[in-house]
Write an enzyme that holds these catalytic residues in place. Structure first.
Site, mmCIF file in Angstrom:
data_model
loop_
_atom_site.group_PDB
_atom_site.id
_atom_site.type_symbol
_atom_site.label_atom_id
_atom_site.label_comp_id
_atom_site.label_asym_id
_atom_site.label_seq_id
_atom_site.Cartn_x
_atom_site.Cartn_y
_atom_site.Cartn_z
ATOM 1 N N CYS A 125 -4.607 2.472 -3.789
ATOM 2 C CA CYS A 125 -3.364 2.997 -3.186
ATOM 3 C C CYS A 125 -2.217 2.016 -3.384
ATOM 4 O O CYS A 125 -1.359 1.859 -2.490
ATOM 5 C CB CYS A 125 -3.529 3.319 -1.701
ATOM 6 S SG CYS A 125 -4.836 4.480 -1.374
ATOM 7 N N GLN A 151 -4.328 -5.207 7.215
ATOM 8 C CA GLN A 151 -5.346 -6.151 6.731
ATOM 9 C C GLN A 151 -5.267 -7.486 7.467
ATOM 10 O O GLN A 151 -5.898 -8.462 7.044
ATOM 11 C CB GLN A 151 -5.179 -6.392 5.213
ATOM 12 C CG GLN A 151 -5.337 -5.164 4.344
ATOM 13 C CD GLN A 151 -6.783 -4.654 4.258
ATOM 14 O OE1 GLN A 151 -7.719 -5.309 4.695
ATOM 15 N NE2 GLN A 151 -6.953 -3.467 3.693
ATOM 16 N N HIS A 200 0.874 -1.175 0.000
ATOM 17 C CA HIS A 200 0.000 0.000 0.000
ATOM 18 C C HIS A 200 0.914 1.229 0.000
ATOM 19 O O HIS A 200 2.015 1.183 0.560
ATOM 20 C CB HIS A 200 -0.828 -0.051 1.287
ATOM 21 C CG HIS A 200 -1.922 0.955 1.375
ATOM 22 N ND1 HIS A 200 -1.696 2.257 1.753
ATOM 23 C CD2 HIS A 200 -3.237 0.857 1.158
ATOM 24 C CE1 HIS A 200 -2.847 2.919 1.764
ATOM 25 N NE2 HIS A 200 -3.801 2.093 1.411
ATOM 26 N N ASP A 208 3.307 -4.433 8.144
ATOM 27 C CA ASP A 208 2.073 -3.676 7.938
ATOM 28 C C ASP A 208 0.927 -4.674 8.075
ATOM 29 O O ASP A 208 0.642 -5.442 7.153
ATOM 30 C CB ASP A 208 2.083 -3.032 6.546
ATOM 31 C CG ASP A 208 0.762 -2.341 6.238
ATOM 32 O OD1 ASP A 208 -0.166 -2.427 7.074
ATOM 33 O OD2 ASP A 208 0.655 -1.718 5.159
ATOM 34 N N LYS A 238 -10.495 -0.787 10.353
ATOM 35 C CA LYS A 238 -10.590 -1.966 9.479
ATOM 36 C C LYS A 238 -10.969 -3.212 10.263
ATOM 37 O O LYS A 238 -11.009 -4.311 9.720
ATOM 38 C CB LYS A 238 -9.256 -2.204 8.760
ATOM 39 C CG LYS A 238 -8.942 -1.125 7.720
ATOM 40 C CD LYS A 238 -7.715 -1.490 6.948
ATOM 41 C CE LYS A 238 -7.148 -0.308 6.182
ATOM 42 N NZ LYS A 238 -7.893 0.024 4.972
HETATM 43 N N1 PMP Z 1 -1.697 -0.855 4.685
HETATM 44 C C1 PMP Z 1 -2.626 -1.586 4.089
HETATM 45 C C2 PMP Z 1 -2.290 -2.967 3.611
HETATM 46 C C3 PMP Z 1 -3.922 -1.075 3.930
HETATM 47 O O1 PMP Z 1 -4.850 -1.808 3.339
HETATM 48 C C4 PMP Z 1 -4.194 0.228 4.397
HETATM 49 C C5 PMP Z 1 -5.568 0.846 4.219
HETATM 50 N N2 PMP Z 1 -6.152 0.626 2.986
HETATM 51 C C6 PMP Z 1 -3.183 0.929 5.031
HETATM 52 C C7 PMP Z 1 -1.936 0.366 5.152
HETATM 53 C C8 PMP Z 1 -3.397 2.301 5.579
HETATM 54 O O2 PMP Z 1 -4.372 2.249 6.590
HETATM 55 P P1 PMP Z 1 -4.984 3.620 7.154
HETATM 56 O O3 PMP Z 1 -5.569 4.314 5.967
HETATM 57 O O4 PMP Z 1 -6.011 3.176 8.131
HETATM 58 O O5 PMP Z 1 -3.865 4.353 7.755
#
Ligand code: PMP
Length: 418
Positions: A374, A211, A131, A208, A234
């Site tokens: 993203c 998910q 991401h 990270d 999430k």
């Molecule tokens: N890492 C991953 C794998 C994600 O899916 C996301 C959110 N789509 C993020 C980081 C960032 O999370 P947040 O927008 O809650 O900071």
């Protein structure tokens, strides 16, 4: 068959009843088929109630007052930290830092740890499925520090290809920052093996887990990673709060990202000293209702059981995979048939733009995401600019999947290659 043998390891929850815990799913007219939980999950009544109760009865400034309400607020905030620490099995509660989000937590490590400890010429490894939140902060560290950003490529099945990631576990690697679960492909990466190999060479690893936490059991001590990040929104919790887990010795050598109230020991005109960890990283007035809601979400998930949740999502995803695979002209990305796959399916249909698929789905009450999610470097690897994405939670059901399939067939009929 022997009764004891046929018993599941945990008693199965009543999924239909659990769906009714989510007001937005039961209140929506016409029916809402929410298949965008990877973007943000829906909230159960227990979380909504905990936040409402906090504001109605227990709200006060955290760590800033001597009167009863302020003390209750401070205790609730620290109890929430303890709940998170227990949930991910941190050795010590002070290894949990509240942040606004997973994004902020990664930026904190990039600025406060990597920016201070890595040396020009060293490598920071990420993967091609990251991401942007776990890509851009490292890109900036490399631009300012002169470290090199290295990317673990993906094979044809969307799995990490270590064969071609030459030198990743070598002496020149200063940090590996990697996602546990891809938010596009749903791939569950072999994070335990990665950390084990990195540990042998004393290479720090940031996971990270945006998910992963709340979707499967995550144990930071068993994993032995240095840093791990996630967001409450999430995993059935509120927006605006997440956390950074860091081993005590790593946090002790990390500089704060934000400076201000609550994170200092002493402030003089010329220089200042910081509070102990984790307060050092939590400048500004803490998000009490967020922390309370986050803890309520964890309690709610734990009451259901992480094993049961993971199994339910896998069953729904594999049903969706089978259903979508039967649609002519539908291309699924990654390897959703694999057992190391979580509740996310990315696809394109014929040459219909994914935004059009999502629009037609919306007309059927089906909420899916379309775009690059993203993950532009991953899109480049897949050779597309965007995909449609359906993501599943335990509160989804078979009707949601049927509605998605119907929506895709309609999109094909209206816009597809006929
Ligand atoms: N890492 C991953 C794998 C994600 O899916 C996301 C959110 N789509 C993020 C980081 C960032 O999370 P947040 O927008 O809650 O900071």
């Amino acid at each position: 068959m022997d009764q004891a043998q046929s018993k599941p390891v945990f008693s199965l929850p009543d999924w239909r009843a659990l769906r009714n815990d989510f007001p937005v799913l039961t209140n929506s007219q016409p029916a809402l088929h929410y298949l965008d939980s990877a973007a943000s999950s829906q909230k159960p009544q227990a979380v909504i109630d905990a936040i409402s109760h906090c504001y109605s009865h227990n709200y006060g400034p955290v760590h800033r007052g001597l009167y009863a309400l302020a003390e209750v607020a401070s205790e609730a905030y620290e109890a929430a930290r303890q709940t998170i620490a227990n949930f991910v099995n941190a050795e010590n509660t002070n290894e949990i830092v509240f942040t606004r989000s997973a994004t902020e937590a990664i930026n904190l490590v990039a600025h406060g740890w990597a920016g201070q400890h890595l040396k020009p010429g060293e490598d920071i490894w990420v993967s091609q499925m990251e991401h942007h939140a776990n890509f851009l902060p490292w890109q900036r560290v490399c631009q300012t520090l002169g470290t090199r950003l290295r990317v673990i490529p993906l094979d044809e099945d969307g799995q990490l290809d270590f064969e071609t990631a030459e030198g990743i576990f070598g002496a020149n690697t200063g940090l590996i920052a990697i996602t546990q679960v891809s938010n596009v492909l749903g791939t569950i990466n072999p994070i335990e093996q990665i950390v084990r190999r990195a540990n042998r060479q004393s290479i720090p690893v940031l996971v990270d887990a945006a998910q992963a936490v709340g979707h499967m059991a995550v144990d930071v001590q068993a994993l032995n990673c240095d840093f791990l990040v996630a967001s409450a929104h999430k995993m059935c919790g509120p927006g605006g709060i997440g956390f950074l887990y860091g081993k005590q010795e790593r946090l002790a050598e990390t500089d704060p990202l934000l400076l201000g109230g609550g994170m200092v020991d002493e402030v003089d005109i010329d220089q200042s000293s910081w509070a102990e960890i984790p307060a050092r990283f939590e400048a500004g007035s803490p998000n009490l209702s967020g922390a309370v809601g986050f803890a309520a979400a964890i309690n709610y998930l734990q009451d259901i059981g992480m094993g049961a949740i993971e199994q339910r999502v896998q069953q729904l995803t594999s049903l969706a995979y089978q259903t979508l695979s039967e649609i002519d002209g539908l291309a699924l990305y990654g390897s959703p048939e694999s057992t190391s796959h979580s509740g996310i399916l990315s696809f394109n249909v014929d040459d219909i733009h994914p935004h059009d698929v999502a629009h037609i789905a919306a007309e059927h009450g089906v909420a899916i995401r379309a775009g690059h999610h993203c993950c532009q470097p991953l899109m480049q690897r897949l050779g597309v600019s965007s995909t449609a994405r359906a993501s599943f939670s335990f509160y989804n059901n078979e009707q949601d999947i049927a509605a998605l399939a119907k929506a895709i067939l309609d999109a094909k009929q209206i816009l597809g290659n006929r």
